[in-house]
Design an enzyme around this catalytic site. Sequence first.
Site, PDB file in Angstrom:
ATOM      1  N   ASP A 115       0.846  -1.191   0.000  1.00  0.00           N
ATOM      2  CA  ASP A 115       0.000   0.000   0.000  1.00  0.00           C
ATOM      3  C   ASP A 115       0.883   1.244   0.000  1.00  0.00           C
ATOM      4  OD1 ASP A 115      -2.968   0.863   0.477  1.00  0.00           O
ATOM      5  OD2 ASP A 115      -1.767   2.145   1.770  1.00  0.00           O
ATOM      6  N   ASP A 118      -4.406   2.521  -4.713  1.00  0.00           N
ATOM      7  CA  ASP A 118      -2.981   2.583  -4.399  1.00  0.00           C
ATOM      8  C   ASP A 118      -2.522   1.301  -3.715  1.00  0.00           C
ATOM      9  OD1 ASP A 118      -4.440   3.047  -2.103  1.00  0.00           O
ATOM     10  OD2 ASP A 118      -3.001   4.435  -1.235  1.00  0.00           O
TER      11      ASP A 118
END
Length: 577
Positions: free
Chosen positions: A277, A320
């Site tokens: 992440d 993301d």
Amino acid sequence: MATSKQRRISDVSFKFDADLNVVEANRSFLKLFNVIDSNINLGDFMNSSDKNNFAYFIANFRDDVENPYFIAEFNLQDRFCDTLVRMDCIIQVERDGDFFSATLQEISYLFNMLGRMIFENRKYAAILNNFHAYFITYNGERFLMQNTADFTDLFESDKETFKSYFVDFFKIDIEKAGAPSQLNALFDDMCQRLTSKTYQFPRKDGSSMSVRTSVVSTREKTEYIALISTDGEIVVQESFAEKFDGLTNLYNKKTVTEMLKNKINVSRQSGSLFIIDVDKFKECNDNFGHAFGDKVLSAVSKVIRDSVINQGFAGRIGGDEFICFVDKTEDYDVRNIARSIRLGVQWAIPAINPESVVTTSIGIARIPENASSYEEAFKLADKCLYIAKSRGRNCYVIYRPKIHDKIIMQSEDSLHNSKLGKTQSESANRSIEILKLIMNPKKDFLKEVIPLLIEHLGVHKITIYKWKNGKYSQILTSGYEDVKFRDDKLDDSYFKYYNSYGFFHIDNLNIFDTIDKEKYNMYLTDKVTSTLEVKCDNDDGSPNLLVCYDVFKPAQTFPPLKIKFGIMVARMIAKNM
């Protein structure tokens, strides 16, 4: 600071101690570092991050690793002008008694050498340039189909299984005269190493395709190739686009999930699952704009792809968020890959914008050591990602049961103690107010209770259904829009996912994407992201009420602290109606 010029450095060798002090060096080293005396400290010529990482690398040096190396950026004084240049170098190290011996090569020079090697072996590439989409290779035992966009492995098997796949994939009209004989001839000839032949196949859409066989040899191996030309180039491009994320060129969520399930659940292959992440990506977009955010995602994806190349595969599963699988489970290998991703992102992003600071957090689970299925591995890796975030981000966590199970339990328990003082007091008072209205019901008491309940639970909509005339009918709905997506679907099959306690709660509706497409589309149509549904039967087991609490986008989850309260209230309402 200027960027390093393209130059070749060779024969740079030196000896240093555990504190990075150089104790001996050859003339090439002195010229490169522009010093008269080799009595220097390597760390003085590195940035602080590289210095600390290299010191750690030396302090934990392993003699059993073949060709151990470290990549570092050196800041060097140019001999011809008064400027500093940056040079990315590979330091290859070996232990030399109480010291360490090292040789050094500039990365740009190594890339140039690699480019020349590729150029000198252009026969393979030249052949591939003569057609559009796919090719088959035969290594003497098995057939493998790849595409020419990025040489992705599409399918590999023995001859007979591959023939069936070939017919289905290209929609060969096997009923047409000559098609079976051409099919058998193609694969039989490849098995017998007969090449430089062309085979024609009719397709079900009326078009045709041709396959040309050839042989490619290098010093190390020989492969027999079937080059495929089709009339459907547009279909080929669409097929490629369906498998890959347009921005990052990694596999998209659907494709990478299928690959992971096949790898872990079907093939039972051991390896490690990484969930990655980008830290504070929203702030990155807010501060520098979405165009820069796209550049960040592209840069991060390149780092991930380069880190797992020849060891596994990677995909993008969210805005993301990325996922990758590598066929490594040893601590040393897994840590090296995680470190490569983490440090690679730190180095890559400042090159786009020096003012930006972008890092990654990584959660890792190993198969089969930690989990036996993709679903279990994903859950553990995701929890380790949460731990990495809670530790301050920019780190990786490899799941270890003895350490992390306790942390995970503590973090889940902490949710129940996250709001103190005034907030908890107000929440308790509101709960009492709602319960009083239900326990002492007036006429139309639900019209007063439901708005309070929506606010208290943090949901967007509450719908209540009453069992009448052999079916559930809506008697009240309040909140976010007048959505009636369930009304005509409340038959017996609707409740198959309810647990034995009479309720159903889910925060990740994407699970239904693979197990129940109809239910997934039902929720997706009205942008439901989370739901709690409580079936309240009478004491004799006959149906009474169905109470549904829904959360819509942009919110993500049903408030975990309020699930018990929602179930209790639904059952109390059923008792008092």
